[in-house]
Design a protein around this motif. Structure first.
Motif, mmCIF file in Angstrom:
data_model
loop_
_atom_site.group_PDB
_atom_site.id
_atom_site.type_symbol
_atom_site.label_atom_id
_atom_site.label_comp_id
_atom_site.label_asym_id
_atom_site.label_seq_id
_atom_site.Cartn_x
_atom_site.Cartn_y
_atom_site.Cartn_z
ATOM 1 N N ILE A 93 -14.835 8.711 4.887
ATOM 2 C CA ILE A 93 -14.786 8.261 3.498
ATOM 3 C C ILE A 93 -13.343 8.011 3.041
ATOM 4 O O ILE A 93 -13.007 6.962 2.495
ATOM 5 N N SER A 94 -12.493 8.990 3.286
ATOM 6 C CA SER A 94 -11.115 8.820 2.807
ATOM 7 C C SER A 94 -10.390 7.741 3.608
ATOM 8 O O SER A 94 -9.481 7.088 3.103
ATOM 9 N N GLU A 95 -10.823 7.527 4.848
ATOM 10 C CA GLU A 95 -10.264 6.441 5.640
ATOM 11 C C GLU A 95 -10.604 5.105 4.980
ATOM 12 O O GLU A 95 -9.754 4.227 4.833
ATOM 13 N N LEU A 96 -11.855 4.998 4.559
ATOM 14 C CA LEU A 96 -12.307 3.777 3.889
ATOM 15 C C LEU A 96 -11.494 3.545 2.614
ATOM 16 O O LEU A 96 -11.036 2.443 2.335
ATOM 17 N N MET A 97 -11.302 4.624 1.869
ATOM 18 C CA MET A 97 -10.626 4.506 0.578
ATOM 19 C C MET A 97 -9.131 4.229 0.737
ATOM 20 O O MET A 97 -8.556 3.445 -0.014
ATOM 21 N N ALA A 98 -8.508 4.900 1.713
ATOM 22 C CA ALA A 98 -7.055 4.846 1.802
ATOM 23 C C ALA A 98 -6.554 3.679 2.653
ATOM 24 O O ALA A 98 -5.504 3.108 2.380
ATOM 25 N N VAL A 99 -7.308 3.311 3.682
ATOM 26 C CA VAL A 99 -6.812 2.272 4.585
ATOM 27 C C VAL A 99 -7.565 0.948 4.419
ATOM 28 O O VAL A 99 -6.973 -0.094 4.175
ATOM 29 N N THR A 100 -8.882 1.028 4.538
ATOM 30 C CA THR A 100 -9.662 -0.214 4.589
ATOM 31 C C THR A 100 -9.664 -0.967 3.273
ATOM 32 O O THR A 100 -9.348 -2.156 3.220
ATOM 33 N N LEU A 101 -10.017 -0.258 2.193
ATOM 34 C CA LEU A 101 -10.164 -0.946 0.900
ATOM 35 C C LEU A 101 -8.905 -1.683 0.457
ATOM 36 O O LEU A 101 -8.982 -2.849 0.083
ATOM 37 N N PRO A 102 -7.728 -1.029 0.482
ATOM 38 C CA PRO A 102 -6.536 -1.763 0.050
ATOM 39 C C PRO A 102 -6.292 -3.007 0.904
ATOM 40 O O PRO A 102 -5.834 -4.030 0.401
ATOM 41 N N ALA A 103 -6.630 -2.923 2.195
ATOM 42 C CA ALA A 103 -6.354 -4.052 3.083
ATOM 43 C C ALA A 103 -7.271 -5.243 2.812
ATOM 44 O O ALA A 103 -6.880 -6.379 3.022
ATOM 45 N N VAL A 104 -8.507 -4.975 2.379
ATOM 46 C CA VAL A 104 -9.430 -6.095 2.174
ATOM 47 C C VAL A 104 -9.570 -6.440 0.699
ATOM 48 O O VAL A 104 -10.550 -7.041 0.279
ATOM 49 N N ARG A 105 -8.564 -6.078 -0.063
ATOM 50 C CA ARG A 105 -8.629 -6.311 -1.499
ATOM 51 C C ARG A 105 -8.900 -7.779 -1.848
ATOM 52 O O ARG A 105 -9.744 -8.082 -2.690
ATOM 53 N N GLN A 106 -8.196 -8.659 -1.161
ATOM 54 C CA GLN A 106 -8.369 -10.081 -1.461
ATOM 55 C C GLN A 106 -9.779 -10.546 -1.108
ATOM 56 O O GLN A 106 -10.430 -11.244 -1.890
ATOM 57 N N GLU A 107 -10.249 -10.154 0.071
ATOM 58 C CA GLU A 107 -11.603 -10.548 0.495
ATOM 59 C C GLU A 107 -12.638 -10.000 -0.471
ATOM 60 O O GLU A 107 -13.633 -10.640 -0.774
ATOM 61 N N LEU A 108 -12.376 -8.780 -0.945
ATOM 62 C CA LEU A 108 -13.292 -8.157 -1.898
ATOM 63 C C LEU A 108 -13.370 -9.006 -3.169
ATOM 64 O O LEU A 108 -14.462 -9.283 -3.681
#
Lengths: 274, 324
Positions: free
Chosen positions: B231-246
């Motif tokens: 969960i924290s991996e998703l929040m700390a690494v993945t989400l910020p990286a795919v911000r534009q795609e999101l």
């Protein structure tokens, strides 16, 4: 990078699950199309004796030959012209010093998110006043306008990233703007141009609202528009409807599978840029 | 000739050899004339695109706004009614209902596929290059390629009384909840929503996978070493990286929800009652069946404004950095 076996299997299982959800509607359509015409089959069941002739009947009932002609005519009217105009405009706005460039850009950007429904009412009266209702032009002309914002921004985004030196060098060699465009930039822009062509082809093929509002005769519509009429006509005969839907889907799927790689890339890029 | 270069000074900012103002002035004037002359071919290249856009988009858009202030049946003389068509959007149950339905559809068309797509992509990321993943790119794109009309027809049949959905529920012992999903007042809107979710799920997932493929694996290593869970991996690494795609996925799917037409036209025609009526369909009915051109136009203007009002903030949020 180490990942536990459990994680790997979770991921794989999930992927297969999502793929199943995606595929099952197609399978359901296919097996239903093979049932006896006029029956009311149940969900996912292979028929006792498959009625392959349903496809032949649906082909005749939907006037598929005429439909394909009409769709291709519309595609021919829209895609080459739209690609040419947007490439010219994108080149100018991205690479040349055009007066009022900012204003022009803002006006084009405004059209990016404009819903077709927002202008369909006056469009009907406008096309009627040109005397073009119920012709392929009724779909071609508005689409040329409606695709411009996206297409121009797409081509501009490409030309903005072209190195300035390239043009400088050509100019030093005495190339005019026209020569610079055709001899240098168009050949180098082929990937961006072909992706755009693919996207516009798909959007034209699937255009529904314009077709049902501006063209009454289903045989002069786009494929998607004709499918709407087909459903109105055969909505009660489920196997027939499914067979017809599959026939209308097939060309799109074939084109997609043939150009799959470019398609996926174009759609993902198109999503990000659009 | 880049934008950043100072204009008007043909010597690129070097101090001029001569400081006689007359020469300066002449040179500047010659420069300006040359720039305008140079601009003409550029304008000529923009002209065809601008022409079609102006005639078939901007002109009808202006007409829509104009019509929206009138009471007009398309045939007889129009009557000026000012803002009446707009106030009716808030007071008329049917009109307001269509707008509320569109907002409810955002949940299904946008929030469901984006959330599920994100979680699925995060789990699948680990073997993004396997053969299975490559096949999945083709399969997951199918709903994007077919006409929405076809998706509507497929799912109308799937959700029919003896369609595959009810068959499945009977199989797992939930025979009690089976019904005609699209014909039931309580389930028609969610059922239509499911069709929209199905169409967008694959696209969202592939967008996120494309975004995640750019992340440096070392970041995940570091997160793991710091004892981060999934969960924290998703929040700390993945989400910020795919911000534009999101941002892109949310924008596309929200627009899709607000301007939904094809799917609903095919599957429910807005029924039962008006439980799945959406603005796009209501505009169509008002203009071409009830001949209330003014009212249809006011709703069209409202829908256009609504789409812009929703899209602009999302884009602003998603765009951390300035990019063209």
């Amino acid at each position: 990078m180490k990942t536990s076996a459990r994680e790997l299997w979770t991921g794989r299982g999930l992927l297969v699950f999502v793929m199943l959800i995606t595929i099952i509607p197609f399978v359901s359509l296919f097996v239903t199309a093979l049932h006896a015409p006029g029956t009311y089959p149940s969900g996912l069941a292979w028929p006792a004796e498959p009625h392959w002739e349903n496809f032949v009947n649906a082909f005749k009932a939907a006037k598929m030959g005429k439909l394909l002609q009409s769709s291709l005519l519309i595609e021919l009217g829209v895609v080459p012209a739209a690609v040419l105009m947007s490439t010219l405009a994108g080149f100018a706005l991205g690479h040349l010093k055009v007066p009022f460039r900012r204003t022009l850009l803002v006006i084009f950007v405004l059209g990016l998110t404009l819903p077709f429904e927002g202008i369909i009412v006056p469009l009907y009266y406008q096309i009627r006043s040109y005397g073009l209702l119920n012709t392929q032009w009724a779909i071609i002309l508005p689409l040329l306008g409606l695709f411009m914002p996206f297409a121009v921004m797409w081509m501009r985004a490409h030309f903005v990233n072209m190195p300035e030196d390239l043009s400088e060098a050509a100019r030093v060699d005495g190339a005019s703007t026209w020569q610079l465009f055709w001899r240098i930039h168009v050949p180098l822009s082929m990937p961006a141009i072909s992706s755009l062509a693919i996207l516009l082809f798909l959007w034209t093929w699937n255009q529904f609202l314009l077709a049902i509002v501006l063209v009454d005769d289903p045989s002069k519509r786009t494929m998607a528009g004709a499918l709407g009429a087909f459903q109105g006509q055969w909505g009660t005969d489920i196997p027939m409807l499914c067979a017809g839907s599959l026939l209308i889907l097939t060309p799109t799927l074939l084109v997609f599978l043939a150009f799959q790689r470019q398609f996926v890339a174009a759609l993902l890029q198109g999503a990000v840029k659009g | 000739m880049t934008d950043s270069r100072r204009t008007g000074e043909s010597l690129g900012g070097r101090p001029s050899v001569s400081d006689r103002p007359a020469i300066h002035e002449a040179r500047r004037r010659a420069d300006r004339a040359r720039r305008l002359r140079r601009g003409i071919p550029g304008l000529a290249l923009v002209a065809p695109a601008a022409f079609f856009y102006a005639v078939f988009v901007l002109k009808p858009l202006a007409s829509t706004i104009q019509y929206s202030f009138y009471d007009w049946n398309g045939i007889t003389l129009a009557k000026w009614t000012g803002l009446e068509n707009y106030t009716r959007l808030f007071t008329d149950k049917e009109l307001l209902g269509s707008i509320i339905n569109a907002f409810q559809l955002i949940l299904y068309f946008s929030i469901v596929p984006v959330t599920f797509g994100l979680i699925a992509a995060a789990l699948i990321r680990k073997f993004g290059t396997s053969r299975l993943a490559l096949v999945s790119r083709t399969v997951l794109f199918l709903p994007q390629v077919i006409p929405l009309v076809a998706a509507g027809i497929m799912w109308t049949w799937l959700m029919a009384t003896n369609g595959a959905v009810n068959q499945f529920f009977r199989l797992i012992g939930l025979g009690g909840i089976t019904r005609a999903w699209l014909g039931d007042f309580n389930t028609a809107l969610p059922a239509v929503g499911v069709i929209g979710a199905w169409v967008s799920l694959g696209l969202c997932m592939l967008l996120f996978l494309a975004g995640m493929s750019k992340i440096d694996p070392a970041l995940y290593e570091a997160a793991r070493l710091d004892g981060a869970g999934a969960i924290s991996e998703l929040m700390a690494v993945t989400l910020p990286a795919v911000r534009q795609e999101l941002g892109v996925a949310v924008t596309i799917t929200v627009i899709g929800a607000l301007r939904s037409f094809d799917i609903i036209y095919i599957s429910t025609q807005g029924g039962p009652g008006n439980s799945t009526l959406v603005p796009g369909l209501e505009i169509y009915y008002l203009a071409f069946f009830q001949r209330a051109i003014g009212q249809a136009s006011a709703l069209a203007v409202a829908l256009t404004i609504l789409v812009l009002a929703v899209v602009l903030p999302i884009n602003r949020l998603a765009r951390g950095k300035e990019e063209s």
